[in-house]
Scaffold this motif. Structure first.
Motif, PDB file in Angstrom:
ATOM      1  N   VAL A 109       0.860  -1.183   0.000  1.00  0.00           N
ATOM      2  CA  VAL A 109       0.000   0.000   0.000  1.00  0.00           C
ATOM      3  C   VAL A 109       0.894   1.231   0.000  1.00  0.00           C
ATOM      4  O   VAL A 109       1.823   1.331   0.790  1.00  0.00           O
TER       5      VAL A 109
ATOM      6  N   HIS B 232       0.351   5.449  -0.332  1.00  0.00           N
ATOM      7  CA  HIS B 232      -0.680   6.473  -0.485  1.00  0.00           C
ATOM      8  C   HIS B 232      -0.333   7.543  -1.517  1.00  0.00           C
ATOM      9  O   HIS B 232      -1.188   8.297  -1.926  1.00  0.00           O
ATOM     10  N   LEU B 233       0.929   7.623  -1.885  1.00  0.00           N
ATOM     11  CA  LEU B 233       1.289   8.633  -2.871  1.00  0.00           C
ATOM     12  C   LEU B 233       1.117   8.086  -4.281  1.00  0.00           C
ATOM     13  O   LEU B 233       0.768   8.799  -5.195  1.00  0.00           O
ATOM     14  N   SER B 234       1.353   6.818  -4.423  1.00  0.00           N
ATOM     15  CA  SER B 234       1.269   6.253  -5.758  1.00  0.00           C
ATOM     16  C   SER B 234       0.904   4.785  -5.680  1.00  0.00           C
ATOM     17  O   SER B 234       1.592   3.996  -5.039  1.00  0.00           O
ATOM     18  N   GLN B 235      -0.184   4.447  -6.327  1.00  0.00           N
ATOM     19  CA  GLN B 235      -0.588   3.045  -6.327  1.00  0.00           C
ATOM     20  C   GLN B 235       0.443   2.187  -7.068  1.00  0.00           C
ATOM     21  O   GLN B 235       0.670   1.045  -6.729  1.00  0.00           O
ATOM     22  N   GLU B 236       1.110   2.783  -8.062  1.00  0.00           N
ATOM     23  CA  GLU B 236       2.115   2.012  -8.814  1.00  0.00           C
ATOM     24  C   GLU B 236       3.278   1.595  -7.924  1.00  0.00           C
ATOM     25  O   GLU B 236       3.768   0.478  -7.991  1.00  0.00           O
TER      26      GLU B 236
ATOM     27  N   ASN C 171       2.262  -1.254  -5.758  1.00  0.00           N
ATOM     28  CA  ASN C 171       2.238  -2.523  -6.492  1.00  0.00           C
ATOM     29  C   ASN C 171       3.622  -3.158  -6.530  1.00  0.00           C
ATOM     30  O   ASN C 171       3.779  -4.368  -6.368  1.00  0.00           O
TER      31      ASN C 171
ATOM     32  N   THR D 288       2.583  18.942   5.966  1.00  0.00           N
ATOM     33  CA  THR D 288       1.929  19.489   4.762  1.00  0.00           C
ATOM     34  C   THR D 288       0.406  19.369   4.835  1.00  0.00           C
ATOM     35  O   THR D 288      -0.293  19.877   3.966  1.00  0.00           O
ATOM     36  N   GLY D 289      -0.083  18.660   5.842  1.00  0.00           N
ATOM     37  CA  GLY D 289      -1.537  18.533   5.976  1.00  0.00           C
ATOM     38  C   GLY D 289      -2.126  17.446   5.090  1.00  0.00           C
ATOM     39  O   GLY D 289      -3.347  17.363   4.914  1.00  0.00           O
ATOM     40  N   PHE D 290      -1.245  16.575   4.550  1.00  0.00           N
ATOM     41  CA  PHE D 290      -1.725  15.515   3.651  1.00  0.00           C
ATOM     42  C   PHE D 290      -2.574  14.504   4.425  1.00  0.00           C
ATOM     43  O   PHE D 290      -2.140  13.984   5.450  1.00  0.00           O
ATOM     44  N   TYR D 291      -3.767  14.256   3.937  1.00  0.00           N
ATOM     45  CA  TYR D 291      -4.730  13.335   4.553  1.00  0.00           C
ATOM     46  C   TYR D 291      -5.319  13.859   5.864  1.00  0.00           C
ATOM     47  O   TYR D 291      -5.854  13.089   6.647  1.00  0.00           O
ATOM     48  N   LEU D 292      -5.207  15.150   6.115  1.00  0.00           N
ATOM     49  CA  LEU D 292      -5.742  15.714   7.352  1.00  0.00           C
ATOM     50  C   LEU D 292      -7.049  16.453   7.058  1.00  0.00           C
ATOM     51  O   LEU D 292      -7.066  17.370   6.234  1.00  0.00           O
TER      52      LEU D 292
ATOM     53  N   ALA E 108       4.082  12.063   4.872  1.00  0.00           N
ATOM     54  CA  ALA E 108       3.120  12.401   3.813  1.00  0.00           C
ATOM     55  C   ALA E 108       3.404  11.553   2.569  1.00  0.00           C
ATOM     56  O   ALA E 108       3.551  12.082   1.464  1.00  0.00           O
ATOM     57  N   ALA E 109       3.481  10.255   2.797  1.00  0.00           N
ATOM     58  CA  ALA E 109       3.730   9.297   1.714  1.00  0.00           C
ATOM     59  C   ALA E 109       5.029   9.605   0.952  1.00  0.00           C
ATOM     60  O   ALA E 109       5.107   9.427  -0.255  1.00  0.00           O
TER      61      ALA E 109
ATOM     62  N   ALA F  48       6.585  12.547   0.678  1.00  0.00           N
ATOM     63  CA  ALA F  48       6.718  13.892   0.113  1.00  0.00           C
ATOM     64  C   ALA F  48       7.543  14.813   1.000  1.00  0.00           C
ATOM     65  O   ALA F  48       8.068  15.825   0.532  1.00  0.00           O
TER      66      ALA F  48
END
Lengths: 292, 346
Positions: free
Chosen positions: A17, A19-23, A26, A219-223, A248-249, A251
């Protein structure tokens, strides 16, 4: 609340998993299809003092639990923090056969093993509408794979927490927390994508010294709804808070990320995904530097 | 709050119904007052945990007892039209989960009614509310790419690797396979960006369930003259979540949009967009919402519906938009059943 482990290994990188990139996720999933790669990461983390891990009942968790119970180094010296339930599995099944059938099938599975009474109690709860009984039995079924392992705390998945929060079914949180404490002797924590809202509700219910895990980063990502509101919620007394998504995944550079977390003396533990040795070295050093 | 909260009723407490109920119940401008579901589960437990949400066995009973300002239709596809007609009869705005119907023809009477009566209505193609695709739309509208030469889209998810069980895998009830289920989200994005589709030719492959395609490949000819293709499958590995991707080639550059990112390259600067490569990550694109239940896209979708009711206007996407998507999907099946022969969309 008792002191929890300072560093919890996140399961996401090991389960694929990202969160920044599904690729990217994978690619990691394919790497850790290999069991020896998992053993290597877990042992290395352990050697650096990371002796705890978050874990859902993802199909891959069985492999990890097997490693933890048999590996001579990790056995008896690794604490598991289960995350219930593994929601993706149920969503997929519910798509196919409906929620009611997912639950009855699940309860039947419990019946196929040694837990006939568990199944019967659960079925009674489901049909008779005794919801609290059903919630408890479903928790116990989800906890079966963790039997015999050292448990630090047990978390309810954010998909369920936020659904209950949105629906105004706050009483479900009481049932979860009380059952976990009574049956497993550890804190029952909640994971959420909506910390300020959840805090308001729990405080209104008179909760104190409770355990929440959620994304928290500079950065407030996912907040939600915002970084400012989440900072206020973290600083308000009464909650034990474990941040996740601190980078932040990926970042935020690690030093910056943990320096930010270090500004909050309320934070004593952190969950972080690590899948490479160099990453483990750097992360452990930074967490020890900034989180006291 | 200047105005009282809008009172929302939920029809069908499946996974989507529950999720929308949670969102509508938490938006600053709405609350859920009633749910309709003939099954005891999960309606009864919901009522036990939140007695402020009343449970009814039929829409009729709900509407007799409650004042409802808007309805979410989350019932099985086969009931969508019937439920929507009931809403129209009572002048109640509705947001319908996609797809519109098993076949586009089933929805014609609904469209006729909506032409006569201006009731805010919406279809649940939520990809329009994903931050990256919203950004992509702005780039297209700014004409940053210049003339668009072609477009390629894909949608993949790891969902089915054996014969499927349940209504979703019965073509008479679900209407189809991956093309209907996930492919339609991609078709809606393409329609939103580039307008109506005029002609398709399609090829499908069923591996696991008879009559339900697991793979689909479609050539698309838009009314604007633009050409493109799309590929869809729910039987590919290592796709934990549905992954949408658009690749747009223009005379001035190219644009690649995924669920998480926007990757733009321009030969010449246009407006706010500089020449060269511009990359927007998930971090750059993220915006917080008042409550996130299963992704901000659903929250934003429901806010759009509430705003449409308040402003008495059409939502994006509307039922009429959903009708076009349904006709494109039907045309794809018709084409695939006739060895990929081109089929026109009326």
């Amino acid at each position: 609340m008792k002191q929890l482990d300072k560093i919890l290994l996140g399961h996401n990188p090991l389960f694929g998993v990202d969160h920044l990139s599904q690729e990217r996720g994978n690619a990691k999933q394919q790497k850790f299809e290999n069991k020896s790669a998992l053993v290597e990461v877990l042992r290395y983390a352990h050697s650096k003092g990371v002796k705890a891990m978050m874990m859902s009942t993802h199909p891959r968790s069985k492999v990890i639990l097997d490693i933890l119970s048999t590996d001579p180094v990790l056995k008896d010296d690794f604490t598991v923090y289960p995350l219930l339930p593994y929601i993706v599995k149920y969503v997929r099944q519910a798509n196919e056969k409906g929620m009611f059938n997912v639950l009855t099938d699940l309860l039947s599975q419990a019946g196929a093993g040694k837990s006939l009474s568990m199944m019967l109690t659960g079925m009674t709860g489901l049909v008779g509408g005794n919801l609290y009984k059903m919630i408890k039995i479903l928790i116990d079924i989800e906890m079966l794979p963790f039997k015999g392992h050292k448990i630090g705390a047990i978390f309810m998945h954010d998909a369920l927490v936020d659904l209950a929060l949105g629906l105004g079914c706050d009483e479900a949180f009481d049932v979860f927390r009380d059952h976990i404490q009574k049956e497993y002797g550890v804190p029952g924590g909640l994971i959420s994508k909506n910390v300020p809202l959840l805090r308001n509700r729990l405080d209104e219910r008179g909760w104190d010294d409770y355990l929440i895990m959620a994304a928290f980063n500079k950065t407030g990502f996912y907040l939600n709804p915002s970084l400012d509101a989440t900072i206020k919620a973290v600083q308000k007394p009464g909650m034990n808070f474990i941040p996740m998504s601190t980078l932040a995944a990926g970042a935020i550079p690690p030093e910056e990320a943990f320096e930010f977390i270090g500004q909050f003396p309320e934070i004593k533990s952190v969950v972080v995904g690590m899948s490479k040795k160099s990453h483990i070295d750097q992360t452990v050093d930074l967490i020890n530097k900034y989180i006291k | 709050m200047d105005q009282p909260k809008l009172k929302i009723g939920i029809i069908g407490l499946g996974r989507m119904g529950l999720m929308h109920a949670a969102i509508f119940n938490s938006l600053p401008d709405s609350e859920v007052v009633a749910v309709v579901d003939p099954a005891m589960f999960p309606a009864k437990p919901l009522n036990m945990l939140n007695p402020r949400i009343n449970v009814y066995k039929s829409i009729d009973k709900m509407l007799k007892k409650e004042t409802i300002d808007g309805v979410l239709i989350g019932s099985p596809v086969g009931y969508h039209i019937e439920n929507a007609m009931e809403c129209i009869k009572h002048n109640i705005p509705f947001l319908m989960e996609k797809p519109l119907a098993v076949k586009a023809g089933d929805a014609e009477k609904l469209l006729q009614e909506l032409e006569k009566r201006q009731i805010p209505n919406m279809i649940g193609y939520m990809a329009r509310n994903i931050d990256s695709f919203k950004k992509g739309k702005k780039i297209i509208e700014a004409k940053a790419l210049g003339n668009i030469i072609n477009v390629k889209g894909s949608v993949y998810v790891s969902q089915l690797f054996k014969k499927g069980k349940g209504w979703r895998y019965d073509p008479k009830i679900s209407g189809g396979g991956v093309l209907e289920s996930q492919g339609s989200h991609l078709l809606d994005l393409l329609y939103w960006y580039f307008g109506p589709v005029e002609r398709v030719n399609a090829d499908v492959l069923s591996v696991y369930s008879p009559g339900i395609e697991d793979f689909a490949h479609v050539n698309l000819n838009f009314k604007s003259g633009l050409k493109g293709w799309m590929d869809a499958s729910w039987s590919v590995r290592f796709k934990r979540k549905m992954e949408l991707r658009l690749e747009i080639l223009g005379e001035n550059g190219n644009l690649i949009i995924t669920d998480d990112t926007v990757d733009l390259f321009l030969d010449e600067a246009v407006g706010d967009y500089n020449s060269g490569k511009i990359f927007y990550s998930a971090n750059d694109l993220f915006t917080g919402v008042c409550i996130d239940i299963n992704g901000a896209k659903f929250t934003n979708q429901d806010i759009e519906f509430i705003n449409a009711i308040r402003e008495n206007r059409q939502s994006s996407p509307s039922i009429l938009d959903g009708f076009h998507i349904q006709k494109v999907v039907d045309a794809c099946y018709e084409s695939a059943n006739d060895q990929g022969k081109p089929v026109l969309i009326s």
